[in-house]
Design a protein around this motif. Structure first.
Motif, PDB file in Angstrom:
ATOM      1  N   MET A 111       0.829  -1.206   0.000  1.00 36.48           N
ATOM      2  CA  MET A 111       0.000   0.000   0.000  1.00 36.48           C
ATOM      3  C   MET A 111       0.860   1.252   0.000  1.00 36.48           C
ATOM      4  SD  MET A 111      -3.232   0.699   2.481  1.00 36.48           S
ATOM      5  CE  MET A 111      -4.448   1.949   2.038  1.00 36.48           C
ATOM      6  N   LEU A 112       0.455   2.225  -0.810  1.00 36.02           N
ATOM      7  CA  LEU A 112       1.098   3.535  -0.855  1.00 36.02           C
ATOM      8  C   LEU A 112       0.055   4.620  -0.672  1.00 36.02           C
ATOM      9  CD1 LEU A 112       3.380   5.585  -1.451  1.00 36.02           C
ATOM     10  CD2 LEU A 112       2.877   5.267  -3.898  1.00 36.02           C
ATOM     11  N   TRP A 113       0.275   5.468   0.316  1.00 38.16           N
ATOM     12  CA  TRP A 113      -0.500   6.696   0.496  1.00 38.16           C
ATOM     13  C   TRP A 113       0.349   7.825  -0.085  1.00 38.16           C
ATOM     14  CZ3 TRP A 113      -5.208   6.264   3.146  1.00 38.16           C
ATOM     15  CH2 TRP A 113      -5.394   5.121   3.927  1.00 38.16           C
ATOM     16  N   LEU A 114      -0.123   8.487  -1.117  1.00 37.28           N
ATOM     17  CA  LEU A 114       0.636   9.573  -1.743  1.00 37.28           C
ATOM     18  C   LEU A 114      -0.101  10.888  -1.523  1.00 37.28           C
ATOM     19  CD1 LEU A 114       3.133  10.365  -3.306  1.00 37.28           C
ATOM     20  CD2 LEU A 114       1.874   9.939  -5.430  1.00 37.28           C
ATOM     21  N   ALA A 115       0.465  11.711  -0.643  1.00 39.25           N
ATOM     22  CA  ALA A 115      -0.181  12.962  -0.245  1.00 39.25           C
ATOM     23  C   ALA A 115       0.428  14.147  -0.976  1.00 39.25           C
ATOM     24  CB  ALA A 115      -0.024  13.158   1.258  1.00 39.25           C
ATOM     25  N   LEU A 116      -0.404  15.075  -1.409  1.00 40.18           N
ATOM     26  CA  LEU A 116       0.045  16.315  -2.031  1.00 40.18           C
ATOM     27  C   LEU A 116      -0.155  17.449  -1.034  1.00 40.18           C
ATOM     28  CD1 LEU A 116      -0.626  14.367  -4.474  1.00 40.18           C
ATOM     29  CD2 LEU A 116      -0.930  16.449  -5.814  1.00 40.18           C
ATOM     30  N   MET A 117       0.947  18.136  -0.697  1.00 40.91           N
ATOM     31  CA  MET A 117       0.893  19.238   0.264  1.00 40.91           C
ATOM     32  C   MET A 117       1.362  20.525  -0.383  1.00 40.91           C
ATOM     33  SD  MET A 117       2.194  17.761   3.898  1.00 40.91           S
ATOM     34  CE  MET A 117       1.423  16.368   4.713  1.00 40.91           C
ATOM     35  N   GLY A 118       0.656  21.595  -0.115  1.00 39.58           N
ATOM     36  CA  GLY A 118       0.951  22.861  -0.766  1.00 39.58           C
ATOM     37  C   GLY A 118       2.250  23.507  -0.350  1.00 39.58           C
ATOM     38  N   SER A 119       2.622  23.388   0.915  1.00 43.34           N
ATOM     39  CA  SER A 119       3.801  24.071   1.439  1.00 43.34           C
ATOM     40  C   SER A 119       5.088  23.318   1.112  1.00 43.34           C
ATOM     41  CB  SER A 119       3.683  24.230   2.959  1.00 43.34           C
ATOM     42  OG  SER A 119       2.556  25.016   3.299  1.00 43.34           O
ATOM     43  N   SER A 148      -3.264   1.222   7.669  1.00 43.87           N
ATOM     44  CA  SER A 148      -2.625   0.094   6.976  1.00 43.87           C
ATOM     45  C   SER A 148      -2.189  -1.005   7.943  1.00 43.87           C
ATOM     46  CB  SER A 148      -1.419   0.579   6.173  1.00 43.87           C
ATOM     47  OG  SER A 148      -1.808   1.484   5.169  1.00 43.87           O
ATOM     48  N   GLU A 149      -1.335  -0.664   8.878  1.00 47.31           N
ATOM     49  CA  GLU A 149      -0.815  -1.698   9.778  1.00 47.31           C
ATOM     50  C   GLU A 149      -1.895  -2.224  10.716  1.00 47.31           C
ATOM     51  OE1 GLU A 149       2.913  -1.179  11.620  1.00 47.31           O
ATOM     52  OE2 GLU A 149       3.935  -0.642   9.747  1.00 47.31           O
ATOM     53  N   TYR A 150      -2.814  -1.383  11.110  1.00 45.78           N
ATOM     54  CA  TYR A 150      -3.926  -1.845  11.947  1.00 45.78           C
ATOM     55  C   TYR A 150      -4.738  -2.911  11.226  1.00 45.78           C
ATOM     56  CZ  TYR A 150      -7.903  -1.700  15.139  1.00 45.78           C
ATOM     57  OH  TYR A 150      -8.898  -2.043  16.035  1.00 45.78           O
ATOM     58  N   CYS A 151      -4.770  -2.817   9.897  1.00 43.58           N
ATOM     59  CA  CYS A 151      -5.503  -3.784   9.084  1.00 43.58           C
ATOM     60  C   CYS A 151      -4.598  -4.892   8.545  1.00 43.58           C
ATOM     61  CB  CYS A 151      -6.221  -3.070   7.941  1.00 43.58           C
ATOM     62  SG  CYS A 151      -7.501  -1.926   8.507  1.00 43.58           S
ATOM     63  N   GLY A 152      -3.394  -5.006   9.078  1.00 48.77           N
ATOM     64  CA  GLY A 152      -2.516  -6.115   8.727  1.00 48.77           C
ATOM     65  C   GLY A 152      -1.594  -5.886   7.557  1.00 48.77           C
ATOM     66  N   ILE A 153      -1.633  -4.694   6.943  1.00 48.37           N
ATOM     67  CA  ILE A 153      -0.774  -4.402   5.791  1.00 48.37           C
ATOM     68  C   ILE A 153       0.535  -3.815   6.306  1.00 48.37           C
ATOM     69  CG2 ILE A 153      -0.564  -3.188   3.597  1.00 48.37           C
ATOM     70  CD1 ILE A 153      -3.606  -3.040   3.484  1.00 48.37           C
ATOM     71  N   THR A 154       1.544  -4.656   6.411  1.00 45.79           N
ATOM     72  CA  THR A 154       2.831  -4.197   6.938  1.00 45.79           C
ATOM     73  C   THR A 154       3.717  -3.585   5.861  1.00 45.79           C
ATOM     74  OG1 THR A 154       3.738  -6.423   6.665  1.00 45.79           O
ATOM     75  CG2 THR A 154       2.787  -5.881   8.814  1.00 45.79           C
ATOM     76  N   ASP A 155       3.485  -3.937   4.608  1.00 43.03           N
ATOM     77  CA  ASP A 155       4.256  -3.365   3.505  1.00 43.03           C
ATOM     78  C   ASP A 155       3.511  -2.121   3.005  1.00 43.03           C
ATOM     79  OD1 ASP A 155       5.869  -2.784   1.380  1.00 43.03           O
ATOM     80  OD2 ASP A 155       5.771  -4.776   0.460  1.00 43.03           O
ATOM     81  N   SER A 156       3.649  -1.043   3.754  1.00 49.21           N
ATOM     82  CA  SER A 156       2.918   0.188   3.428  1.00 49.21           C
ATOM     83  C   SER A 156       3.826   1.390   3.636  1.00 49.21           C
ATOM     84  CB  SER A 156       1.669   0.324   4.307  1.00 49.21           C
ATOM     85  OG  SER A 156       2.036   0.482   5.664  1.00 49.21           O
ATOM     86  N   ALA A 157       3.492   2.473   2.956  1.00 44.32           N
ATOM     87  CA  ALA A 157       4.315   3.681   3.050  1.00 44.32           C
ATOM     88  C   ALA A 157       3.451   4.908   2.835  1.00 44.32           C
ATOM     89  CB  ALA A 157       5.426   3.644   2.007  1.00 44.32           C
ATOM     90  N   VAL A 158       3.863   6.000   3.474  1.00 45.09           N
ATOM     91  CA  VAL A 158       3.282   7.316   3.226  1.00 45.09           C
ATOM     92  C   VAL A 158       4.365   8.160   2.580  1.00 45.09           C
ATOM     93  CG1 VAL A 158       2.281   9.387   4.254  1.00 45.09           C
ATOM     94  CG2 VAL A 158       1.720   7.138   5.207  1.00 45.09           C
ATOM     95  N   ARG A 159       4.081   8.706   1.415  1.00 45.16           N
ATOM     96  CA  ARG A 159       5.014   9.591   0.726  1.00 45.16           C
ATOM     97  C   ARG A 159       4.312  10.923   0.455  1.00 45.16           C
ATOM     98  NH1 ARG A 159       7.769   6.248   2.431  1.00 45.16           N
ATOM     99  NH2 ARG A 159       9.208   4.830   1.355  1.00 45.16           N
ATOM    100  N   VAL A 160       5.101  11.995   0.423  1.00 46.08           N
ATOM    101  CA  VAL A 160       4.542  13.337   0.248  1.00 46.08           C
ATOM    102  C   VAL A 160       5.183  14.019  -0.954  1.00 46.08           C
ATOM    103  CG1 VAL A 160       4.198  15.606   1.294  1.00 46.08           C
ATOM    104  CG2 VAL A 160       4.136  13.545   2.737  1.00 46.08           C
ATOM    105  N   VAL A 161       4.360  14.627  -1.785  1.00 48.40           N
ATOM    106  CA  VAL A 161       4.822  15.533  -2.832  1.00 48.40           C
ATOM    107  C   VAL A 161       4.624  16.944  -2.274  1.00 48.40           C
ATOM    108  CG1 VAL A 161       4.493  16.360  -5.180  1.00 48.40           C
ATOM    109  CG2 VAL A 161       4.218  13.924  -4.665  1.00 48.40           C
ATOM    110  N   TYR A 162       5.719  17.655  -2.054  1.00 49.39           N
ATOM    111  CA  TYR A 162       5.678  18.955  -1.387  1.00 49.39           C
ATOM    112  C   TYR A 162       5.595  20.107  -2.395  1.00 49.39           C
ATOM    113  CZ  TYR A 162       7.556  16.329   2.625  1.00 49.39           C
ATOM    114  OH  TYR A 162       7.766  15.426   3.641  1.00 49.39           O
TER     115      TYR A 162
END
Length: 201
Positions: free
Chosen positions: A123-131, A154-168
Motif C-alpha cells: 500500500m502507498l498513500w501519496l499525499a500532495l501538500m501545498g507548502s 494500513s498496519e492496523y488492518c494487517g498491511i505491513t508493507d505500506s508507506a506514506v510519501r509526500v509531494v511537497y
C-alpha cells in the motif's frame, strides 16, 4: 506475475494536480505490465457518510454491510497493491477519503480477525501538500500523516508493507505563470519517483 492495483484518488476536479498525478501513476502501472482499477471517489459519487447499515457491529464480525460497501470491499480484495492519491486539507485527507475508510475498511473485513484478510497487500498513500518540505517538517505534518495512515489504517488492518510519501510544494498560486508548466513537470516526476520507491516492480 503482473500485479493488479487499486488506484484511489480524491479530488473534485479532473484538471487538478491530484488528478494529473493519478493519471501519471495509472500510466506508469500499466506500462509496468500491471492492471489497474481506478477508483475516483468523486466521479463515482461515493457517499462518505457512515449510516447505520455500515456501522460496525462489535458482536457480529460477519455483519452484511450495504451493497455499495461490499462492492468496494470486492475491489480491495481483488488488488495486490493499493495506491491512494490525495491532497492534504486542514492537515488531513479529504472528507470523502476519510469516509471511504470509515465505511469500507470495516470491522470483520479489514480488521477484527486473527488472520487479516489484507495482510498480503502492498500500500502507498501519496499525499500532495501545498507548502515546501521545510514548512511541513517544522509543523510535524508528515509525522502526523504517517501515524494516522500507515500505523492507524494500513498496519492496523494487517498491511505491513505500506508507506506514506509526500509531494511537497504543490501550491502553484505563488509561481509565475510562465514557470508553472516546469513546476508541474517536477511535481509529477516526484510523484513517479515516490511510486517506484514505495512499490518496486
Amino acid at each position: 506475475m503482473p500485479r493488479h492495483t487499486l488506484l484511489v484518488h480524491a479530488h473534485p476536479r479532473t484538471d487538478s494536480l491530484t488528478s494529473q498525478v493519478a493519471d501519471l501513476l495509472h500510466a506508469r502501472l500499466k506500462d509496468g505490465g500491471g492492471t489497474v482499477d481506478v477508483l475516483d471517489l468523486y466521479a463515482e459519487g461515493f457517499d462518505p457518510v457512515l449510516r447505520p447499515a455500515d456501522e460496525p457491529d462489535w458482536e457480529n464480525r460477519e455483519k452484511v454491510y450495504s451493497p455499495e460497501v461490499h462492492a468496494h470491499m470486492d475491489r480491495i480484495l481483488a488488488a495486490d497493491d493499493i495506491v491512494i492519491v490525495f491532497p492534504v486539507w486542514w492537515m488531513a485527507p479529504p472528507a470523502v477519503l476519510k469516509g471511504w475508510i470509515d465505511r469500507v475498511w470495516n470491522y470483520g473485513f479489514a480488521y477484527g480477525r486473527s488472520k487479516p484478510r489484507l495482510a498480503s497487500k502492498r500500500m502507498l498513500w501519496l499525499a500532495l501538500m501545498g507548502s515546501p518540505s521545510e514548512e511541513i517538517e517544522r509543523l510535524g505534518l508528515s509525522t502526523l500523516l504517517e501515524t494516522q495512515l500507515r500505523l492507524g489504517v494500513s498496519e492496523y488492518c494487517g498491511i505491513t508493507d505500506s508507506a506514506v510519501r509526500v509531494v511537497y510544494g504543490t501550491e502553484l498560486s505563488g509561481v509565475p505563470k510562465d514557470l508553472r508548466p516546469e513546476r508541474v513537470r517536477q511535481l509529477l516526476a516526484d510523484a513517479g519517483a515516490a511510486l517506484e520507491g514505495a512499490l518496486p516492480r
